[in-house]
Design an enzyme around this catalytic site. Structure first.
Site, mmCIF file in Angstrom:
data_model
loop_
_atom_site.group_PDB
_atom_site.id
_atom_site.type_symbol
_atom_site.label_atom_id
_atom_site.label_comp_id
_atom_site.label_asym_id
_atom_site.label_seq_id
_atom_site.Cartn_x
_atom_site.Cartn_y
_atom_site.Cartn_z
ATOM 1 N N LYS A 191 0.881 -1.167 0.000
ATOM 2 C CA LYS A 191 0.000 0.000 0.000
ATOM 3 C C LYS A 191 0.920 1.219 0.000
ATOM 4 O O LYS A 191 1.481 1.598 1.023
ATOM 5 C CB LYS A 191 -0.859 0.004 1.267
ATOM 6 C CG LYS A 191 -2.185 0.725 1.141
ATOM 7 C CD LYS A 191 -2.096 2.203 0.848
ATOM 8 C CE LYS A 191 -1.905 3.099 2.036
ATOM 9 N NZ LYS A 191 -1.670 4.504 1.660
ATOM 10 N N GLY A 244 6.789 4.768 8.259
ATOM 11 C CA GLY A 244 6.016 6.012 8.244
ATOM 12 C C GLY A 244 6.104 6.679 9.602
ATOM 13 O O GLY A 244 7.061 6.454 10.361
ATOM 14 N N SER A 245 5.120 7.462 9.920
ATOM 15 C CA SER A 245 5.193 8.248 11.153
ATOM 16 C C SER A 245 4.931 7.374 12.385
ATOM 17 O O SER A 245 4.286 6.320 12.299
ATOM 18 C CB SER A 245 4.166 9.379 11.105
ATOM 19 O OG SER A 245 2.875 8.823 11.050
ATOM 20 N N THR A 246 5.404 7.846 13.512
ATOM 21 C CA THR A 246 5.205 7.121 14.774
ATOM 22 C C THR A 246 3.720 7.017 15.104
ATOM 23 O O THR A 246 3.244 5.976 15.569
ATOM 24 C CB THR A 246 5.982 7.841 15.896
ATOM 25 O OG1 THR A 246 7.378 7.750 15.563
ATOM 26 C CG2 THR A 246 5.743 7.211 17.257
ATOM 27 N N THR A 248 1.142 6.770 13.065
ATOM 28 C CA THR A 248 0.523 5.689 12.298
ATOM 29 C C THR A 248 1.065 4.333 12.757
ATOM 30 O O THR A 248 0.317 3.351 12.816
ATOM 31 C CB THR A 248 0.757 5.898 10.786
ATOM 32 O OG1 THR A 248 0.400 7.232 10.447
ATOM 33 C CG2 THR A 248 -0.061 4.943 9.956
ATOM 34 N N GLY A 249 2.336 4.278 13.097
ATOM 35 C CA GLY A 249 2.914 3.022 13.601
ATOM 36 C C GLY A 249 2.157 2.516 14.825
ATOM 37 O O GLY A 249 1.844 1.325 14.946
ATOM 38 N N GLU A 267 9.082 0.881 11.200
ATOM 39 C CA GLU A 267 10.185 1.845 11.010
ATOM 40 C C GLU A 267 9.525 3.214 11.049
ATOM 41 O O GLU A 267 8.825 3.587 10.114
ATOM 42 C CB GLU A 267 10.841 1.668 9.638
ATOM 43 C CG GLU A 267 11.514 0.345 9.404
ATOM 44 C CD GLU A 267 12.865 0.260 10.061
ATOM 45 O OE1 GLU A 267 13.333 1.282 10.605
ATOM 46 O OE2 GLU A 267 13.444 -0.837 10.048
ATOM 47 N N CYS A 302 14.024 9.978 6.990
ATOM 48 C CA CYS A 302 13.753 9.566 8.371
ATOM 49 C C CYS A 302 14.982 9.706 9.254
ATOM 50 O O CYS A 302 14.878 10.034 10.425
ATOM 51 C CB CYS A 302 13.228 8.145 8.405
ATOM 52 S SG CYS A 302 14.331 6.993 7.610
ATOM 53 N N GLU A 401 9.547 15.920 15.120
ATOM 54 C CA GLU A 401 10.023 15.712 13.751
ATOM 55 C C GLU A 401 9.245 16.626 12.805
ATOM 56 O O GLU A 401 8.027 16.611 12.786
ATOM 57 C CB GLU A 401 9.784 14.256 13.358
ATOM 58 C CG GLU A 401 10.321 13.918 11.998
ATOM 59 C CD GLU A 401 9.976 12.495 11.576
ATOM 60 O OE1 GLU A 401 8.833 12.077 11.797
ATOM 61 O OE2 GLU A 401 10.861 11.823 11.030
HETATM 62 P P1 NAD Z 1 2.404 8.447 7.492
HETATM 63 O O1 NAD Z 1 2.499 7.643 8.733
HETATM 64 O O2 NAD Z 1 1.439 9.553 7.434
HETATM 65 O O3 NAD Z 1 2.044 7.520 6.250
HETATM 66 C C1 NAD Z 1 2.789 6.345 5.974
HETATM 67 C C2 NAD Z 1 1.857 5.335 5.347
HETATM 68 O O4 NAD Z 1 0.846 4.993 6.284
HETATM 69 C C3 NAD Z 1 1.137 5.849 4.101
HETATM 70 O O5 NAD Z 1 1.050 4.797 3.155
HETATM 71 C C4 NAD Z 1 -0.235 6.213 4.624
HETATM 72 O O6 NAD Z 1 -1.246 6.113 3.645
HETATM 73 C C5 NAD Z 1 -0.438 5.169 5.712
HETATM 74 N N1 NAD Z 1 -1.377 5.618 6.733
HETATM 75 C C6 NAD Z 1 -1.576 6.886 7.170
HETATM 76 N N2 NAD Z 1 -2.538 6.912 8.111
HETATM 77 C C7 NAD Z 1 -2.964 5.633 8.278
HETATM 78 C C8 NAD Z 1 -3.936 5.008 9.115
HETATM 79 N N3 NAD Z 1 -4.705 5.720 9.952
HETATM 80 N N4 NAD Z 1 -4.088 3.668 9.046
HETATM 81 C C9 NAD Z 1 -3.341 2.954 8.192
HETATM 82 N N5 NAD Z 1 -2.413 3.480 7.357
HETATM 83 C C10 NAD Z 1 -2.219 4.806 7.411
HETATM 84 O O7 NAD Z 1 3.885 8.924 7.184
HETATM 85 P P2 NAD Z 1 4.376 9.812 5.954
HETATM 86 O O8 NAD Z 1 3.990 11.208 6.231
HETATM 87 O O9 NAD Z 1 3.956 9.193 4.668
HETATM 88 O O10 NAD Z 1 5.952 9.612 6.015
HETATM 89 C C11 NAD Z 1 6.752 10.393 6.824
HETATM 90 C C12 NAD Z 1 7.113 9.629 8.079
HETATM 91 O O11 NAD Z 1 7.750 8.410 7.735
HETATM 92 C C13 NAD Z 1 8.105 10.369 8.926
HETATM 93 O O12 NAD Z 1 7.710 10.290 10.270
HETATM 94 C C14 NAD Z 1 9.400 9.609 8.714
HETATM 95 O O13 NAD Z 1 10.316 9.700 9.750
HETATM 96 C C15 NAD Z 1 8.904 8.224 8.539
HETATM 97 N N6 NAD Z 1 9.911 7.404 7.848
HETATM 98 C C16 NAD Z 1 10.600 6.489 8.602
HETATM 99 C C17 NAD Z 1 11.590 5.705 8.001
HETATM 100 C C18 NAD Z 1 12.373 4.685 8.803
HETATM 101 O O14 NAD Z 1 12.988 3.832 8.201
HETATM 102 N N7 NAD Z 1 12.358 4.733 10.125
HETATM 103 C C19 NAD Z 1 11.847 5.856 6.643
HETATM 104 C C20 NAD Z 1 11.124 6.794 5.917
HETATM 105 C C21 NAD Z 1 10.138 7.564 6.538
#
Ligand code: NAD
Length: 499
Positions: A191, A244-246, A248-249, A267, A302, A401
């Site tokens: 996704k 992605g973001s903490t 969402t994690g 991650e 990140c 961040e």
């Molecule tokens: P995000 O968490 O908003 O989105 C990441 C993914 O999650 C997207 O595909 C999004 O559609 C999905 N998502 C968003 N909300 C969701 C929900 N409620 N339920 C399920 N899925 C959902 O993050 P972003 O803005 O796309 O990316 C930036 C973030 O990613 C930053 O915090 C960055 O530090 C992190 N990041 C971390 C690493 C790492 O390896 N640690 C690498 C790259 C980016």
């Protein structure tokens, strides 16, 4: 720098065929309810394509096709040597289509096409080759037990792996998940982020051309709160691997708890510190690395070292070096091979960074750079590299961040003080330090709470070396042989030898 001029890249972009449909089973597919999302070029504000906005029904369909593929066994039980050949073919196709994929990445999320071609694409190809090669190095175990029994431990694919990925390195991070999960025989559903689905969709077609069977690798573009959530909550998804973001994690951990206890790998975000000690004899290199560590990819990285701590005795001289380096990252047209930074991914991210800077200034931060934060570039979302001096970690810029080209800078006076400052964060992804004192290098690096530490460099990486963080930066590792553990289950089998 890429071999083409701005005009040549623009010509290539004009001729590009862009596909926005999902890839389900063995072909392109509209979302079940025909709904779409716009994909916008952040450098121009103009639409690029309509992207399938996949619903819960699309997720159900893709998951049942992925399960059918697993049960069929034409990938999950295929000979490792065959799987290796297919992944190698996919790597060959990625190499063959590198320019097209780099262009898609640049148009879709704003990064310089030269960076995509010089970094993202070779990294992606290498990742696929590495895990192709790893397939045949995996061995099972026979373990010591009593004389009358034999116990073996074998690895099995975990099953259906859903990968939810961000927009900053869309293709490369997708492959950090896809390659080890496919290598170990799983069915994979990606996704992509709403802002950057194009390269993953193209990759699915290349994977089919390479010989990945139907249902084994599918791509479901869509909204996080719909498509992503449906994957997270699905009772038949076995593993959810996320970058992605903490925030969402944390949601994915809750989804797993609310559904089938699928295993979750995270991650997440970072607020990585970099420390420059006065004993370093490499201050010019340190300044160049400190600027690159926050301004490359518009700061949308990140592991960006977004907090910089510089020892009092060299602070003023170092700041001059840093500001000189920062100027090189003023953004330009992402299709111009001379650009070292491009556009922010979308207006939301642009506004988030502008808001974060306003908040930091209101809390007492001082701007050291001489360019305005907002850079005028047609209708795109461009920000200039910005350095803000803060008095302490109390400033929100040193805590939250921003994911943009904004560096928080602070002075320190002692080793103990700076270790405490560096560790004073909810995150624990990367950390860097510059010193010519060997004992200090080891001493400080041992105490830094981070998954990755760089000494006298920042952001070196290799596919052989694990990548990931601690604390609220997540857990589990991408890259390296260790990533294979995330996508396999161990089975212990007992054989009675007494009769
Ligand atoms: P995000 O968490 O908003 O989105 C990441 C993914 O999650 C997207 O595909 C999004 O559609 C999905 N998502 C968003 N909300 C969701 C929900 N409620 N339920 C399920 N899925 C959902 O993050 P972003 O803005 O796309 O990316 C930036 C973030 O990613 C930053 O915090 C960055 O530090 C992190 N990041 C971390 C690493 C790492 O390896 N640690 C690498 C790259 C980016």
């Amino acid at each position: 720098m890429s071999q083409y001029s701005l005009e040549q890249w623009q010509q290539k972009a004009a001729n590009l065929i862009i596909e926005g449909r999902a890839w389900i089973d063995e072909g392109y597919c509209r979302a079940e309810n025909d709904s779409t999302l716009p994909s916008i070029n952040p450098a121009t504000g103009l639409p690029l394509a309509d992207i399938a906005d996949c619903s819960e029904a699309d997720v159900d369909r893709a998951v049942s096709l992925a399960r059918a593929a697993l049960d069929r066994g034409d990938w999950s039980r295929r000979a490792p040597s065959d799987r290796r050949l297919v992944l190698e073919r996919l790597a060959d196709l990625v190499a063959k289509h590198a320019e097209e994929l780099a262009l898609l990445e640049s148009l879709d999320m704003g990064k310089p096409v030269g960076d995509a071609l010089a970094f993202d694409l070779p990294q992606t190809e290498h990742c696929l080759r590495f895990y192709a090669g790893a397939i045949e190095t995996q061995t099972d175990e026979v373990l010591p037990t009593g004389d009358q029994v034999l116990a073996t431990v074998t690895r099995e694919p975990v099953g259906i792996v859903a990968a939810v990925v961000p927009w900053n390195f869309p293709l490369m991070i997708s492959c950090w998940k896809l390659a080890p999960a496919l290598a170990t025989g799983n069915s994979v559903i990606i996704k992509p982020a709403e802002q950057s689905s194009l390269s993953a969709i193209r990759l699915a077609a290349l994977a089919a051309e390479a010989g990945i069977p139907a249902g084994v690798f599918q791509v479901l573009p869509g909204q996080g709160k719909i498509t992503g959530q449906a994957l997270g909550l699905h009772m038949d998804v076995d593993c959810l691997t996320f970058t992605g973001s903490t925030l969402t994690g944390k949601r994915f951990m809750a989804y797993a708890a609310q559904s089938n206890l699928k295993r979750v790998w995270l991650e997440c975000g970072g607020k990585s510190p970099q420390i420059v000690f006065a004993d370093s004899q490499q201050l010019e290199r340190a300044a160049a690395a400190a600027a690159a560590a926050i301004f490359v990819n518009q700061g949308e990285v990140c592991i960006a070292a977004s907090r910089l701590y510089v020892e009092d005795a060299i602070y003023d001289d170092f700041v001059q070096l840093l500001l000189r380096e920062a100027r090189q990252y003023c953004p330009g047209n992402p299709l111009d091979p001379a650009s070292r930074a491009g556009a922010m991914v979308d207006q939301l991210q642009f506004d988030r960074v502008v808001g974060g800077v306003t908040e930091a200034l209101a809390a007492g931060a001082r701007t050291l750079t001489d360019t305005p934060l907002i850079a005028a570039q047609n209708n795109g979302w461009f920000l200039n590299p910005t350095v803000l001096e803060c008095d302490s970690n109390a400033n929100p810029l040193m805590r939250e961040e921003l994911f943009g080209p904004v560096l928080g800078l602070c002075r320190f006076h002692s080793e103990e003080e700076v270790i405490a400052l560096a560790n004073d964060s909810a995150y624990g992804l990367g950390a860097g330090l510059w010193t010519d004192n060997l004992g200090r290098a080891h001493r400080v690096s041992r105490r830094l709470q981070a998954g990755m530490v760089w000494i006298n460099s920042y952001a070196d990486g290799a596919i052989t070396v694990p990548f990931g963080g601690r604390k609220q930066s997540g857990f589990g590792r991408d890259k390296s042989i260790h990533a294979l553990d995330k996508y396999t289950d161990l089975k212990s089998t007992w054989i009675d030898l007494s009769h």
